[in-house]
Design a protein around this motif. Structure first.
Motif, PDB file in Angstrom:
ATOM      1  N   TYR A  42       0.813  -1.213   0.000  1.00 20.70           N
ATOM      2  CA  TYR A  42       0.000   0.000   0.000  1.00 20.70           C
ATOM      3  C   TYR A  42       0.849   1.267   0.000  1.00 20.70           C
ATOM      4  O   TYR A  42       0.550   2.210  -0.730  1.00 20.70           O
ATOM      5  CB  TYR A  42      -0.982  -0.001   1.172  1.00 20.70           C
ATOM      6  N   ARG A  43       1.895   1.307   0.803  1.00 28.44           N
ATOM      7  CA  ARG A  43       2.731   2.524   0.856  1.00 28.44           C
ATOM      8  C   ARG A  43       3.302   2.870  -0.516  1.00 28.44           C
ATOM      9  O   ARG A  43       3.458   4.040  -0.857  1.00 28.44           O
ATOM     10  CB  ARG A  43       3.855   2.358   1.870  1.00 28.44           C
ATOM     11  N   ARG A  44       3.602   1.866  -1.324  1.00 29.56           N
ATOM     12  CA  ARG A  44       4.158   2.123  -2.664  1.00 29.56           C
ATOM     13  C   ARG A  44       3.118   2.683  -3.626  1.00 29.56           C
ATOM     14  O   ARG A  44       3.467   3.222  -4.665  1.00 29.56           O
ATOM     15  CB  ARG A  44       4.720   0.824  -3.250  1.00 29.56           C
ATOM     16  N   ARG A  45       1.850   2.521  -3.319  1.00 31.08           N
ATOM     17  CA  ARG A  45       0.808   2.866  -4.286  1.00 31.08           C
ATOM     18  C   ARG A  45      -0.053   4.070  -3.911  1.00 31.08           C
ATOM     19  O   ARG A  45      -0.765   4.587  -4.743  1.00 31.08           O
ATOM     20  CB  ARG A  45      -0.092   1.646  -4.493  1.00 31.08           C
ATOM     21  N   VAL A  46      -0.044   4.495  -2.662  1.00 30.56           N
ATOM     22  CA  VAL A  46      -1.027   5.479  -2.216  1.00 30.56           C
ATOM     23  C   VAL A  46      -0.690   6.928  -2.523  1.00 30.56           C
ATOM     24  O   VAL A  46      -1.562   7.786  -2.416  1.00 30.56           O
ATOM     25  CB  VAL A  46      -1.299   5.338  -0.692  1.00 30.56           C
ATOM     26  N   GLY A  47       0.531   7.229  -2.933  1.00 26.83           N
ATOM     27  CA  GLY A  47       0.947   8.616  -3.090  1.00 26.83           C
ATOM     28  C   GLY A  47       0.191   9.422  -4.118  1.00 26.83           C
ATOM     29  O   GLY A  47       0.006  10.617  -3.941  1.00 26.83           O
ATOM     30  N   ALA A  48      -0.268   8.827  -5.185  1.00 26.40           N
ATOM     31  CA  ALA A  48      -0.835   9.600  -6.280  1.00 26.40           C
ATOM     32  C   ALA A  48      -2.358   9.511  -6.390  1.00 26.40           C
ATOM     33  O   ALA A  48      -2.941  10.173  -7.224  1.00 26.40           O
ATOM     34  CB  ALA A  48      -0.220   9.134  -7.600  1.00 26.40           C
ATOM     35  N   VAL A  49      -2.998   8.709  -5.566  1.00 31.82           N
ATOM     36  CA  VAL A  49      -4.438   8.506  -5.728  1.00 31.82           C
ATOM     37  C   VAL A  49      -5.236   9.235  -4.659  1.00 31.82           C
ATOM     38  O   VAL A  49      -4.735   9.547  -3.583  1.00 31.82           O
ATOM     39  CB  VAL A  49      -4.798   7.000  -5.721  1.00 31.82           C
ATOM     40  N   GLY A  50      -6.498   9.475  -4.964  1.00 26.45           N
ATOM     41  CA  GLY A  50      -7.383  10.153  -4.027  1.00 26.45           C
ATOM     42  C   GLY A  50      -8.070   9.211  -3.057  1.00 26.45           C
ATOM     43  O   GLY A  50      -8.527   9.629  -1.997  1.00 26.45           O
ATOM     44  N   LEU A  51      -8.158   7.933  -3.402  1.00 24.22           N
ATOM     45  CA  LEU A  51      -8.893   6.972  -2.576  1.00 24.22           C
ATOM     46  C   LEU A  51      -8.224   5.608  -2.674  1.00 24.22           C
ATOM     47  O   LEU A  51      -7.852   5.175  -3.760  1.00 24.22           O
ATOM     48  CB  LEU A  51     -10.346   6.865  -3.068  1.00 24.22           C
ATOM     49  N   VAL A  52      -8.097   4.938  -1.536  1.00 26.07           N
ATOM     50  CA  VAL A  52      -7.555   3.584  -1.476  1.00 26.07           C
ATOM     51  C   VAL A  52      -8.598   2.714  -0.795  1.00 26.07           C
ATOM     52  O   VAL A  52      -9.070   3.045   0.293  1.00 26.07           O
ATOM     53  CB  VAL A  52      -6.254   3.524  -0.648  1.00 26.07           C
ATOM     54  N   ILE A  53      -8.979   1.619  -1.419  1.00 28.28           N
ATOM     55  CA  ILE A  53      -9.895   0.663  -0.800  1.00 28.28           C
ATOM     56  C   ILE A  53      -9.115  -0.630  -0.630  1.00 28.28           C
ATOM     57  O   ILE A  53      -8.603  -1.181  -1.595  1.00 28.28           O
ATOM     58  CB  ILE A  53     -11.156   0.432  -1.653  1.00 28.28           C
ATOM     59  N   THR A  54      -9.016  -1.104   0.605  1.00 28.16           N
ATOM     60  CA  THR A  54      -8.195  -2.287   0.876  1.00 28.16           C
ATOM     61  C   THR A  54      -8.853  -3.555   0.354  1.00 28.16           C
ATOM     62  O   THR A  54     -10.051  -3.584   0.067  1.00 28.16           O
ATOM     63  CB  THR A  54      -7.945  -2.476   2.379  1.00 28.16           C
ATOM     64  N   GLY A  55      -8.052  -4.612   0.302  1.00 25.45           N
ATOM     65  CA  GLY A  55      -8.595  -5.938   0.009  1.00 25.45           C
ATOM     66  C   GLY A  55      -9.513  -6.377   1.136  1.00 25.45           C
ATOM     67  O   GLY A  55      -9.585  -5.737   2.186  1.00 25.45           O
ATOM     68  N   CYS A  56     -10.220  -7.472   0.947  1.00 23.05           N
ATOM     69  CA  CYS A  56     -11.217  -7.861   1.938  1.00 23.05           C
ATOM     70  C   CYS A  56     -10.596  -8.321   3.247  1.00 23.05           C
ATOM     71  O   CYS A  56      -9.502  -8.862   3.291  1.00 23.05           O
ATOM     72  CB  CYS A  56     -12.190  -8.882   1.392  1.00 23.05           C
ATOM     73  N   THR A  57     -11.341  -8.052   4.295  1.00 19.68           N
ATOM     74  CA  THR A  57     -10.960  -8.342   5.669  1.00 19.68           C
ATOM     75  C   THR A  57     -11.950  -9.340   6.243  1.00 19.68           C
ATOM     76  O   THR A  57     -13.153  -9.106   6.202  1.00 19.68           O
ATOM     77  CB  THR A  57     -11.014  -7.042   6.502  1.00 19.68           C
ATOM     78  N   GLN A  58     -11.454 -10.417   6.779  1.00 16.24           N
ATOM     79  CA  GLN A  58     -12.302 -11.454   7.373  1.00 16.24           C
ATOM     80  C   GLN A  58     -12.939 -10.897   8.646  1.00 16.24           C
ATOM     81  O   GLN A  58     -12.255 -10.432   9.547  1.00 16.24           O
ATOM     82  CB  GLN A  58     -11.435 -12.664   7.699  1.00 16.24           C
ATOM     83  N   VAL A  59     -14.282 -10.953   8.760  1.00 21.41           N
ATOM     84  CA  VAL A  59     -14.965 -10.378   9.914  1.00 21.41           C
ATOM     85  C   VAL A  59     -15.602 -11.418  10.836  1.00 21.41           C
ATOM     86  O   VAL A  59     -16.093 -11.066  11.900  1.00 21.41           O
ATOM     87  CB  VAL A  59     -16.013  -9.326   9.493  1.00 21.41           C
ATOM     88  N   THR A  60     -15.613 -12.668  10.433  1.00 26.87           N
ATOM     89  CA  THR A  60     -16.081 -13.753  11.305  1.00 26.87           C
ATOM     90  C   THR A  60     -15.041 -14.860  11.257  1.00 26.87           C
ATOM     91  O   THR A  60     -14.425 -15.088  10.213  1.00 26.87           O
ATOM     92  CB  THR A  60     -17.448 -14.322  10.871  1.00 26.87           C
ATOM     93  N   PRO A  61     -14.811 -15.563  12.375  1.00 23.39           N
ATOM     94  CA  PRO A  61     -13.758 -16.578  12.387  1.00 23.39           C
ATOM     95  C   PRO A  61     -13.900 -17.652  11.308  1.00 23.39           C
ATOM     96  O   PRO A  61     -12.902 -18.119  10.777  1.00 23.39           O
ATOM     97  CB  PRO A  61     -13.872 -17.186  13.787  1.00 23.39           C
ATOM     98  N   ASN A  62     -15.100 -18.023  10.954  1.00 23.26           N
ATOM     99  CA  ASN A  62     -15.269 -19.052   9.933  1.00 23.26           C
ATOM    100  C   ASN A  62     -15.730 -18.468   8.601  1.00 23.26           C
ATOM    101  O   ASN A  62     -16.198 -19.184   7.736  1.00 23.26           O
ATOM    102  CB  ASN A  62     -16.233 -20.144  10.402  1.00 23.26           C
ATOM    103  N   GLY A  63     -15.539 -17.174   8.415  1.00 22.76           N
ATOM    104  CA  GLY A  63     -15.988 -16.530   7.186  1.00 22.76           C
ATOM    105  C   GLY A  63     -14.858 -16.084   6.285  1.00 22.76           C
ATOM    106  O   GLY A  63     -14.968 -15.076   5.606  1.00 22.76           O
ATOM    107  N   ILE A  64     -13.759 -16.836   6.271  1.00 26.26           N
ATOM    108  CA  ILE A  64     -12.634 -16.452   5.419  1.00 26.26           C
ATOM    109  C   ILE A  64     -12.992 -16.658   3.945  1.00 26.26           C
ATOM    110  O   ILE A  64     -13.636 -17.632   3.572  1.00 26.26           O
ATOM    111  CB  ILE A  64     -11.349 -17.217   5.795  1.00 26.26           C
TER     112      ILE A  64
END
Length: 135
Positions: free
Chosen positions: A45-67
Motif C-alpha cells: 500500500y505505501r508504494r501505491r497510495v501517493g498519487a491517488v485520491g482513494l484507497v480501498i483495501t482488500g477484503c478483511t475477514q470479519v467472522t472466524p469461519n468466514g474467510i
C-alpha cells in the motif's frame, strides 16, 4: 478530451478526495499466519497510495469461519486492532481516505483454497432461507 478532471479534487458524498484516482480493492494473499497485516501488505500500500485520491483495501475477514481467501487478514475481534491500525497508517500515508473492505466469506467460506489455512466450517455461512418464513 482533457485528462485534467482526473486530477481535480472532488467530494464523494461527504468524503473529500484530492483527485479521482483510486486503488480498487484487491486481494493480495499477504497476511501473516496469525491473520495479522504483514510487512509485505503495508509495503504494497505505501508504494501505491501517493498519487491517488482513494484507497480501498482488500477484503478483511470479519467472522472466524468466514474467510474468503487464503492469507486474508482478519478483523474478527479487538485483538486485531493493532494490526489494522498498521494497515490504516500505510494506506493513509498518501493522505487520502482509505476505507477497508469488510466481508464475510458467506457460502464461499467453504472453498478449498480457504480451507488450506483454516478448517472448513461445518456448513458454509449463507443466508437462511427459512429466516424469512418462520414455521
Amino acid at each position: 478530451m482533457s485528462a485534467a478532471p482526473l486530477f481535480h479534487a472532488l467530494h464523494l458524498a461527504n468524503l473529500p478526495l484530492r483527485n479521482r484516482g483510486a486503488i480498487a480493492p484487491m486481494t493480495t494473499w499477504a497476511a501473516n499466519p496469525d491473520l495479522t497485516i504483514s510487512d509485505a501488505e503495508t509495503v504494497y500500500y505505501r508504494r501505491r497510495v501517493g498519487a491517488v485520491g482513494l484507497v480501498i483495501t482488500g477484503c478483511t475477514q470479519v467472522t472466524p469461519n468466514g474467510i474468503s481467501f487464503s492469507h486474508e487478514f482478519a478483523a474478527t475481534n479487538d485483538s486485531y486492532l493493532p494490526s489494522l491500525k498498521k494497515l490504516a497508517e500505510a494506506t493513509k500515508s498518501g493522505s487520502g481516505p482509505a476505507p477497508a473492505t469488510v466481508r464475510c466469506g458467506g457460502q464461499s467460506s467453504a472453498r478449498p483454497d480457504a480451507e488450506q489455512r483454516h478448517p472448513r466450517p461445518s456448513h458454509p455461512l449463507r443466508p437462511n432461507a427459512n429466516a424469512a418464513h418462520p414455521a
